[in-house]
Design a protein around this motif. Structure first.
Motif, PDB file in Angstrom:
ATOM      1  N   ASN A  30     -17.816   9.167 -39.771  1.00 41.18           N
ATOM      2  CA  ASN A  30     -17.330   9.224 -41.144  1.00 41.18           C
ATOM      3  C   ASN A  30     -15.815   9.159 -40.993  1.00 41.18           C
ATOM      4  N   HIS A  31     -15.265   7.951 -40.933  1.00 45.36           N
ATOM      5  CA  HIS A  31     -13.888   7.837 -40.454  1.00 45.36           C
ATOM      6  C   HIS A  31     -13.074   6.837 -41.262  1.00 45.36           C
ATOM      7  N   ILE A  32     -11.761   6.854 -40.997  1.00 41.70           N
ATOM      8  CA  ILE A  32     -10.807   6.050 -41.749  1.00 41.70           C
ATOM      9  C   ILE A  32      -9.786   5.461 -40.782  1.00 41.70           C
ATOM     10  N   LEU A  33      -9.374   4.240 -41.060  1.00 42.69           N
ATOM     11  CA  LEU A  33      -8.259   3.623 -40.351  1.00 42.69           C
ATOM     12  C   LEU A  33      -7.195   3.245 -41.367  1.00 42.69           C
ATOM     13  N   HIS A  34      -5.978   3.764 -41.149  1.00 47.40           N
ATOM     14  CA  HIS A  34      -4.811   3.365 -41.920  1.00 47.40           C
ATOM     15  C   HIS A  34      -3.954   2.452 -41.056  1.00 47.40           C
ATOM     16  N   CYS A  83     -11.728  20.706 -37.576  1.00 48.49           N
ATOM     17  CA  CYS A  83     -10.663  20.099 -38.362  1.00 48.49           C
ATOM     18  C   CYS A  83     -10.756  18.590 -38.183  1.00 48.49           C
ATOM     19  N   ALA A  84     -10.057  17.862 -39.040  1.00 47.97           N
ATOM     20  CA  ALA A  84      -9.892  16.437 -38.794  1.00 47.97           C
ATOM     21  C   ALA A  84      -8.841  16.259 -37.706  1.00 47.97           C
ATOM     22  N   GLY A 102     -12.561  11.289 -41.752  1.00 47.99           N
ATOM     23  CA  GLY A 102     -12.465  10.831 -43.128  1.00 47.99           C
ATOM     24  C   GLY A 102     -11.762  11.811 -44.041  1.00 47.99           C
ATOM     25  N   PHE A 103     -10.905  12.668 -43.480  1.00 46.12           N
ATOM     26  CA  PHE A 103     -10.254  13.711 -44.265  1.00 46.12           C
ATOM     27  C   PHE A 103      -9.216  13.131 -45.220  1.00 46.12           C
TER      28      PHE A 103
END
Length: 216
Positions: A30-34, A83-84, A102-103
């Protein structure tokens, strides 16, 4: 033409995720890339809410201790879910920040990263397979792409030129059951990587200075 023309086979896993991201991620991510052009990694982390005093240099471990621990989490020595963990680095003009939990799920974040004339994109992939990408320039959201609704042949023409080029480079992974022109759910993660020139392996990522920080 290759189904994912911007990515040599060595840079994708069997599902079509950029391999450096799947190598960083925990199981069922459950992740994000900026990605943001023209900003240093520490500044990007602070824009995402990190406390400067907690940001530290990072050397990624050789492997994950178990399938539920991301590699950045293992590097920081925190328990999964405590934590993230954000991992940041810069390659060329672009800085990337990988959020293992995904925080930093907030479209306003992309606008903040893109302030002062910068361009930024955020690719979100949830544990349920929901996926979207936000693209912003100079503090304003320019495009929001919901992968579930994306029709590649129809929708790319209306995108800004550099984002359209990124989605063209991302292509469509060879999944069974996709209708003609239907995007796979990992296309946004590839597009964010293509936008920032991140068709990489984890070995490539290890060669750049990295920062890590806990968040939340």
């Amino acid at each position: 033409m290759m189904p994912t023309p911007g990515f040599p086979p060595s840079t994708l896993d069997s599902e079509g995720t950029p391999i450096w991201i799947s190598d960083l991620a925990a199981g069922d991510p459950n992740h994000i890339l900026h990605v943001v052009r023209g900003i240093e990694p520490a500044e990007a982390l602070e824009e995402l809410g990190a406390k400067p005093g907690l940001i530290q240099s990072c050397e990624l471990p050789d492997s994950k201790p178990n399938e539920w621990t991301s590699l950045p989490c293992a590097a920081l020595g925190t328990a999964p879910g405590a934590c993230a963990v954000l991992l940041a680095g810069r390659i060329g003009e672009w800085t990337f920040v990988y959020d293992d939990s995904g925080f930093t799920f907030d479209d306003a974040v992309t606008k903040a990263l893109s302030a002062d004339g910068r361009a930024a994109a955020t690719s979100v992939y949830t544990i349920n397979g929901d996926a979207h990408l936000t693209y912003a320039v100079d503090g304003e959201q320019v495009e929001w792409v919901n992968v579930d609704d994306l029709l590649v042949e129809e929708d790319l023409a209306g995108m800004p030129a550099e984002l359209r080029a990124a989605f063209e480079a991302a292509g469509i992974a060879e999944w069974e059951g996709l209708e003609p022109g239907e995007a796979d759910s990992l296309i946004a993660m590839r597009a964010a990587c293509a936008l920032a020139g991140l068709a990489l392996t984890l070995s490539d990522v290890r060669r750049v200075p990295l920062l890590v920080v806990p968040l939340g």
